[in-house]
Design an enzyme around this catalytic site. Structure first.
Site, PDB file in Angstrom:
ATOM      1  N   SER A  21     -11.897  -2.990  -5.900  1.00  0.00           N
ATOM      2  CA  SER A  21     -11.970  -2.900  -4.508  1.00  0.00           C
ATOM      3  C   SER A  21     -10.741  -3.616  -3.562  1.00  0.00           C
ATOM      4  O   SER A  21      -9.791  -3.752  -4.209  1.00  0.00           O
ATOM      5  CB  SER A  21     -13.249  -3.314  -3.967  1.00  0.00           C
ATOM      6  OG  SER A  21     -13.468  -3.058  -2.644  1.00  0.00           O
ATOM      7  N   ASN A  22     -10.928  -3.984  -2.331  1.00  0.00           N
ATOM      8  CA  ASN A  22      -9.892  -4.589  -1.626  1.00  0.00           C
ATOM      9  C   ASN A  22     -10.268  -5.367  -0.534  1.00  0.00           C
ATOM     10  O   ASN A  22     -11.572  -5.639  -0.310  1.00  0.00           O
ATOM     11  CB  ASN A  22      -8.830  -3.503  -1.186  1.00  0.00           C
ATOM     12  CG  ASN A  22      -9.730  -2.455  -0.412  1.00  0.00           C
ATOM     13  OD1 ASN A  22     -10.258  -2.704   0.834  1.00  0.00           O
ATOM     14  ND2 ASN A  22      -9.637  -1.160  -0.567  1.00  0.00           N
ATOM     15  N   ARG A  23      -9.601  -5.833   0.231  1.00  0.00           N
ATOM     16  CA  ARG A  23     -10.067  -7.016   1.327  1.00  0.00           C
ATOM     17  C   ARG A  23     -10.373  -6.453   2.440  1.00  0.00           C
ATOM     18  O   ARG A  23     -10.998  -7.106   3.452  1.00  0.00           O
ATOM     19  CB  ARG A  23      -8.645  -7.927   1.762  1.00  0.00           C
ATOM     20  CG  ARG A  23      -8.340  -9.031   0.402  1.00  0.00           C
ATOM     21  CD  ARG A  23      -7.158  -9.608   0.769  1.00  0.00           C
ATOM     22  NE  ARG A  23      -7.528 -10.576   1.998  1.00  0.00           N
ATOM     23  CZ  ARG A  23      -6.610 -10.905   3.035  1.00  0.00           C
ATOM     24  NH1 ARG A  23      -5.180 -10.451   2.545  1.00  0.00           N
ATOM     25  NH2 ARG A  23      -7.029 -11.663   4.035  1.00  0.00           N
ATOM     26  N   SER A  24     -10.425  -5.043   2.717  1.00  0.00           N
ATOM     27  CA  SER A  24     -10.950  -4.704   3.960  1.00  0.00           C
ATOM     28  C   SER A  24     -12.609  -5.047   4.364  1.00  0.00           C
ATOM     29  O   SER A  24     -13.460  -4.881   3.338  1.00  0.00           O
ATOM     30  CB  SER A  24     -11.009  -3.161   3.980  1.00  0.00           C
ATOM     31  OG  SER A  24     -11.615  -2.440   5.131  1.00  0.00           O
ATOM     32  N   ALA A  89      -9.917   1.513   3.905  1.00  0.00           N
ATOM     33  CA  ALA A  89      -8.899   1.147   2.815  1.00  0.00           C
ATOM     34  C   ALA A  89      -9.352   1.761   1.484  1.00  0.00           C
ATOM     35  O   ALA A  89     -10.137   1.198   0.961  1.00  0.00           O
ATOM     36  CB  ALA A  89      -8.790  -0.437   2.758  1.00  0.00           C
TER      37      ALA A  89
END
Ligand code: CTP
Length: 214
Positions: A21-24, A89
């Protein structure tokens, strides 16, 4: 007008407990949904996993996990949409294999094979018709060249360029420093604003572009 807003990250599962996943955090997308609803528009908010309450104003919320789930939800709601705002994101890659049960450490391969996710904006652009499409370009470093490239490559009307390497802009903060770049020649570098204020600017741009206030 009818807004369709995507928000948050997507999760691409390796097994039931592990994912890419990512930091959004979803804050920018939720702010756009809130600003559009407060301005009297109809809003559908398709969001990846986030820890945020749905803003007031009768927003219809659809929760999704993966990029493919998000694409399917957006495709379902696109026909009843005038303006699409893609703040999500989206994970560009997913594991080629997702295990149905938690993988044991000893059984795990230290290399995870990936395959590409669909580009959601580019896919939806095939059914764009007269709709207004807004995208985001989150970059580390000068975001303008990449934002201009994505504006054209993804067939957008507006792209919101932001430098996510700054501590006051981008992921997990309440402020954002963005430049609005439009296919119509709009070039508007905005000062440091709250995400709510940035959201209001985006909604206002869409209202002006479509020549209507609600
Ligand atoms: N986006 C999308 N589908 C993807 C990836 C991104 O629709 N699979 C959307 C995002 O929601 C955003 C815009 O495209 O509105 C730009 O996203 P970004 O991650 O900056 O661009 P990418 O196309 O992933 O390009 P790159 O990784 O080369 O920067």
């Amino acid at each position: 007008m009818r807004f369709l807003v995507s928000a948050g990250p997507t999760r691409e599962h390796i097994d039931p407990v592990r994912f890419l996943s990512n930091r959004s955090t979803g804050r920018m997308g939720f702010a756009v949904a809130a600003a559009a609803a407060a301005a009297g528009h109809t809003v559908t908010l398709v969001t990846g996993p986030v820890a945020l309450e749905t803003p007031p104003g009768g927003i219809r919320r659809v929760d999704v996990i993966s990029a493919r789930d998000m694409l399917a939800a957006l495709q379902e709601h696109l026909p009843e949409t005038d303006v699409l705002v893609m703040t999500a994101a989206v994970a560009d890659w997913r594991p080629r294999h997702t295990a149905g049960a938690k993988l044991k450490k000893a059984a795990m391969n230290p290399v995870i094979e990936l395959e590409p996710n669909p580009d959601i904006l580019a896919t939806l652009a095939q059914a764009k018709a007269g709709r207004t499409f807004v995208g985001f370009a989150a970059e580390t470093g000068d975001p303008l060249p990449e934002a201009r490239r994505k504006l054209i490559a993804k067939g957008l009307d507006l792209i919101v360029a932001n430098d996510v390497s700054r501590s006051d802009s981008g992921f997990a903060v309440d402020t954002n420093r963005v430049t609005l770049i439009g296919a119509d020649g709009t070039f508007a570098p905005l000062p440091l604003l709250t995400k709510h204020e940035v959201a209001c600017e985006i909604v206002k741009w869409c209202e002006t572009r479509r020549g209507t206030q609600t």
